[in-house]
Design a protein around this motif. Structure first.
Motif, mmCIF file in Angstrom:
data_model
loop_
_atom_site.group_PDB
_atom_site.id
_atom_site.type_symbol
_atom_site.label_atom_id
_atom_site.label_comp_id
_atom_site.label_asym_id
_atom_site.label_seq_id
_atom_site.Cartn_x
_atom_site.Cartn_y
_atom_site.Cartn_z
ATOM 1 N N ILE A 1 0.987 -1.273 0.173
ATOM 2 C CA ILE A 1 -0.055 -0.109 -0.230
ATOM 3 C C ILE A 1 0.940 1.184 0.019
ATOM 4 O O ILE A 1 1.611 1.295 0.703
ATOM 5 N N SER B 1 0.598 5.152 0.316
ATOM 6 C CA SER B 1 -0.477 6.214 1.141
ATOM 7 C C SER B 1 0.317 7.363 1.309
ATOM 8 O O SER B 1 1.603 7.672 1.425
ATOM 9 N N GLY B 2 -0.514 8.513 0.972
ATOM 10 C CA GLY B 2 -0.118 9.658 1.332
ATOM 11 C C GLY B 2 0.232 10.791 0.269
ATOM 12 O O GLY B 2 0.533 11.898 0.677
ATOM 13 N N ASN C 1 -3.342 12.994 -1.203
ATOM 14 C CA ASN C 1 -3.552 12.506 0.092
ATOM 15 C C ASN C 1 -4.179 11.056 -0.156
ATOM 16 O O ASN C 1 -4.927 10.779 0.527
ATOM 17 N N SER D 1 -4.525 6.591 -1.245
ATOM 18 C CA SER D 1 -3.707 5.473 -1.221
ATOM 19 C C SER D 1 -3.911 4.369 -2.455
ATOM 20 O O SER D 1 -4.798 4.799 -3.042
ATOM 21 N N SER E 1 -9.835 7.473 0.829
ATOM 22 C CA SER E 1 -9.594 6.782 2.291
ATOM 23 C C SER E 1 -9.625 5.364 2.147
ATOM 24 O O SER E 1 -10.425 4.829 1.391
ATOM 25 N N LEU E 2 -8.731 4.908 2.646
ATOM 26 C CA LEU E 2 -8.492 3.283 2.608
ATOM 27 C C LEU E 2 -8.720 2.721 3.930
ATOM 28 O O LEU E 2 -8.133 3.013 5.149
ATOM 29 N N LYS F 1 3.627 -1.281 3.860
ATOM 30 C CA LYS F 1 3.008 0.064 3.683
ATOM 31 C C LYS F 1 4.392 0.810 3.510
ATOM 32 O O LYS F 1 5.239 1.139 3.944
ATOM 33 N N SER G 1 5.041 5.135 2.667
ATOM 34 C CA SER G 1 4.500 6.541 2.581
ATOM 35 C C SER G 1 5.178 7.042 1.362
ATOM 36 O O SER G 1 6.433 7.205 1.065
#
Length: 64
Positions: free
Chosen positions: A7, A9-10, A23, A25, A39-40, A49, A51
């Motif tokens: 994932i 994200s951000g 922002n 994901s 939104s995840l 994960k 970033s």
């Protein structure tokens, strides 16, 4: 989600249809993008994960 899940994200995501999600994901499962979302929720704890704050992801390209 099953298998090998990563994932990002951000960061910002160009969706390929002219839109930009801020922002966001991106879920990659077994080397395929399976979801792009603002939104995840409900992802496996075993998922890797990453970033990418202050970065932009585009189909086929990541630019930091």
């Amino acid at each position: 989600m099953t298998g090998n899940t990563t994932i990002f994200s951000g960061g910002n995501v160009f969706t390929g249809d002219g839109h930009v999600l801020e922002n966001a994901s991106v879920v990659i499962e077994d080397e395929r993008i399976v979801k792009v979302s603002k939104s995840l929720r409900n992802f496996p704890r075993s998922a890797k994960k990453i970033s990418f704050n202050s970065c932009t992801l585009m189909p086929g390209l990541i630019d930091c």
